[in-house]
Design an enzyme around this catalytic site. Structure first.
Site, PDB file in Angstrom:
ATOM      1  N   LYS A 211       8.955   8.963  -5.370  1.00 62.62           N
ATOM      2  CA  LYS A 211       8.822   7.518  -5.126  1.00 62.62           C
ATOM      3  C   LYS A 211      10.041   6.782  -5.680  1.00 62.62           C
ATOM      4  CE  LYS A 211       5.339   3.828  -5.785  1.00 62.62           C
ATOM      5  NZ  LYS A 211       4.021   3.530  -6.395  1.00 62.62           N
TER       6      LYS A 211
ATOM      7  N   SER B 185       0.626   1.662  -3.130  1.00 64.57           N
ATOM      8  CA  SER B 185       2.037   1.392  -2.916  1.00 64.57           C
ATOM      9  C   SER B 185       2.882   2.636  -2.664  1.00 64.57           C
ATOM     10  CB  SER B 185       2.610   0.645  -4.122  1.00 64.57           C
ATOM     11  OG  SER B 185       2.554   1.446  -5.276  1.00 64.57           O
TER      12      SER B 185
ATOM     13  N   SER C  45      -2.474   3.313  -6.463  1.00 64.79           N
ATOM     14  CA  SER C  45      -1.329   3.557  -5.579  1.00 64.79           C
ATOM     15  C   SER C  45      -1.019   5.007  -5.246  1.00 64.79           C
ATOM     16  CB  SER C  45      -0.076   2.915  -6.161  1.00 64.79           C
ATOM     17  OG  SER C  45      -0.076   1.551  -5.858  1.00 64.79           O
TER      18      SER C  45
END
Ligand code: GLN
Length: 441
Positions: free
Chosen positions: A78, A153, A176
Site C-alpha cells: 500500500k 482504503s 481498511s
C-alpha cells in the site's frame, strides 16, 4: 510464461527454494499480469527494475544454499508504507513526489524473508475512505465487476491479490484491510493492535492503525503474518472440533442485505458441520462503535497531520475527504466538544473493548459479516456518511484492538462476500485456522 501460478505464496516459495522455478521468472510473470490488468488501476507505482534486481539476488542466494520463507514471492505494498527510493504518495497530490530515504520496518522484514516488492498500490487518500474513490490517482475497479468499487482504503492491495499476485499488505484503522478483502474475494487479516511494528507507515490514527495482510488463503496469511510480526510460523490444520464460536445478537439486529444474512447463517452451519459449537453472545455497545471510531480517528488525524503539513504546507492539494476529516477532527477537539465528544468517545471505547472481551470470554472467536453488502457501484455512494456505514462491523473491533480476519464466504449474484472472524488478543493463528476450516469444503 503465464503458466506460472501466482495464486499461492507458499507453493511459489517452495518451488523457488527448490529451484524448480526462478524468482526472476515469477517476477516477470507477475509484471506481465500487472500489465494485462492495468485498467483495474491497482497500482500507483510498479517498480519493475528494483523487483527484477531483487529477484536476481534471491536466485543467487538460493544457488548458494540459502532458503527463504517467502523466496521470490512478489508482494504489493500500500502506498502509505515507506519504501526506500520508491515513491510513497499516500494517493495524495500533496506527496506526489515523495521518495522516502528509508524502508518501513515491515518492508525490511519482507526483504529479509526473500519477498520481492513489485509495486505500490492505490488507496484512498491518506487511508480515509471505504471505496478507493478518494484517490488522487483514480478509482480502483473491482476485478469481479469493473463497474464496482474494490473497497477501501486498501483497495489496490486487495484487488491486486484477487487479480494478479499472491500477497499484498495494507493498513487497517477502521476496516481498511477487511472491507476491501470482502469486496474482492480474498483473505484480509488485521492483526492485534501492536502485533506488527508500524514504524515507517504514514499513519494518521496511531491508537488504531495496524498493518494487515491480503492473500488467497489463510495458510498464506499465516506465513505472511509470521514474517511481518516475527512470530514463529505455525501450520494451520483447519481442525475446529470442540471450538465455540459466538454470534452476538446485536450483529443479527444490524442492517445487512439478504445475501449477507444468508452467507452468515451458512457460515455458522459450516462451522457446526466441522465440529464447532455456535452460541449466542452479546456485545451491548456494538451500535456505538462507528460513531466512536469517527470521533476518535478524526481527532487523532488532526494531530498527526500537523507534522505532515509542517513539511508540506500546500494544503490546497488535499482532496475533499481529507479536508472533511480534518474539519471534523478540529470540531471534536474544540471548546466544550473536547469533553462532550472526545473524552466521552474515549470512555465509550473502553466500554466497547470490555464488551468484546467479555463476549470472547465465553467463546473462542466471534463471527459476523465483514460488510453489510457486496461491493457498491462506482459513483453510487455520494454521501460520505453512507460510505462510513459499511464499516459498522469493522470499526468497533479496531477500537478494541482485537485481531480479525475477513474470509471469502458466499456471494451476492456474481459478487463475493466475506465473513469476519474476531479473536482474542494475539490469537491470529487461531482465527486463521477457523477461517481455513470455513474455506475448506
Ligand atoms: N473506512 C474507514 C474510514 O474511512 C477506515 C479507514 C481505514 O481503516 N484506514 O475511516
Amino acid at each position: 510464461m503465464n503458466e506460472i501460478d501466482l495464486s499461492s505464496a507458499l507453493s511459489l516459495a517452495e518451488k523457488i527454494n527448490n529451484r524448480e522455478l526462478s524468482a526472476v521468472a515469477a517476477v516477470e510473470a507477475c509484471l506481465e499480469s500487472i500489465r494485462k490488468t492495468e485498467d483495474l488501476n491497482n497500482f500507483i507505482t510498479v517498480c519493475e527494475h528494483e523487483a527484477l534486481e531483487a529477484a536476481k539476488r534471491v536466485d543467487s542466494d538460493i544457488k548458494n544454499g540459502k532458503r527463504f520463507l517467502l523466496a521470490g514471492v512478489p508482494i504489493a505494498v500500500k502506498d502509505n508504507i515507506r519504501t526506500k527510493g520508491i515513491k510513497t504518495t499516500c494517493a495524495s497530490e500533496l506527496l506526489s513526489d515523495f521518495v522516502p530515504d528509508y524502508d518501513a520496518e515491515v518492508i525490511l522484514r519482507l526483504k529479509a524473508a526473500g519477498a520481492v516488492i513489485i509495486g505500490k498500490t492505490n488507496m484512498d487518500e491518506f487511508a480515509f475512505g471505504s471505496a478507493n474513490e478518494y484517490s488522487a490517482y483514480g478509482v480502483v475497479k473491482n476485478a469481479y465487476d469493473r463497474t464496482r468499487v474494490a473497497g477501501g482504503s486498501s483497495g489496490g492491495s486487495a484487488n491486486a491479490v484477487s487479480a494478479v499476485l499472491p500477497l499484498s499488505i495494507g493498513t487497517d484503522t477502521g476496516g481498511s484491510v477487511r472491507q476491501p478483502a470482502a469486496f474482492c474475494g480474498v483473505v484480509g487479516l488485521k492483526p492485534t493492535f501492536g502485533a506488527i511494528d508500524g514504524r515507517g507507515v504514514i499513519g494518521l490514527c496511531p491508537s488504531m492503525e495496524q498493518v494487515g495482510t491480503f492473500s488467497n488463503s489463510c495458510d498464506d496469511a499465516a506465513i505472511l503474518f509470521s514474517v511481518l510480526s516475527g512470530r514463529t510460523p505455525h501450520n494451520l490444520d483447519g481442525k475446529i472440533n470442540g471450538k465455540t464460536i459466538g454470534i452476538a445478537k446485536e450483529f443479527l439486529q444490524a442492517e445487512m442485505t439478504e445475501a449477507v444474512r444468508n452467507a452468515l447463517s451458512l457460515a455458522a452451519e459450516r462451522l457446526e458441520e466441522k465440529g464447532a459449537k455456535v452460541v449466542e453472545v452479546s456485545v451491548p455497545s456494538f451500535a456505538f462503535g462507528l460513531a466512536t471510531y469517527h470521533v476518535l480517528s478524526s481527532a487523532e488525524a488532526v494531530n498527526s497531520f500537523q507534522g505532515i503539513i509542517k513539511e508540506r504546507p500546500q494544503t490546497e492539494l488535499l482532496g475533499g475527504e481529507v479536508k472533511r476529516r480534518m474539519l471534523s477532527g478540529a470540531v471534536v477537539l474544540s471548546g466544550d466538544n473536547y469533553d462532550n465528544l472526545y473524552i466521552k468517545a474515549a470512555k465509550v471505547r473502553t466500554v466497547i473493548t470490555r464488551d468484546y472481551e467479555c463476549a470472547l470470554s465465553s467463546c473462542d472467536a466471534l463471527l459476523c459479516p465483514t460488510t453489510a453488502s457486496a461491493a457498491t457501484k462506482i459513483g453510487e455512494v455520494t454521501d460520505p456518511q453512507k460510505g462510513h456505514r459499511s464499516d459498522s462491523f469493522l470499526a468497533p473491533v479496531s477500537l478494541a484492538g482485537l485481531p480479525a480476519v475477513s474470509v471469502p464466504f458466499g456471494a451476492d449474484n456474481s459478487l463475493p462476500l466475506g465473513v469476519q472472524i474476531i479473536g482474542k488478543r494475539n490469537a491470529e493463528y487461531e482465527i486463521l485456522n477457523i477461517g481455513k476450516a470455513l474455506s475448506a469444503m
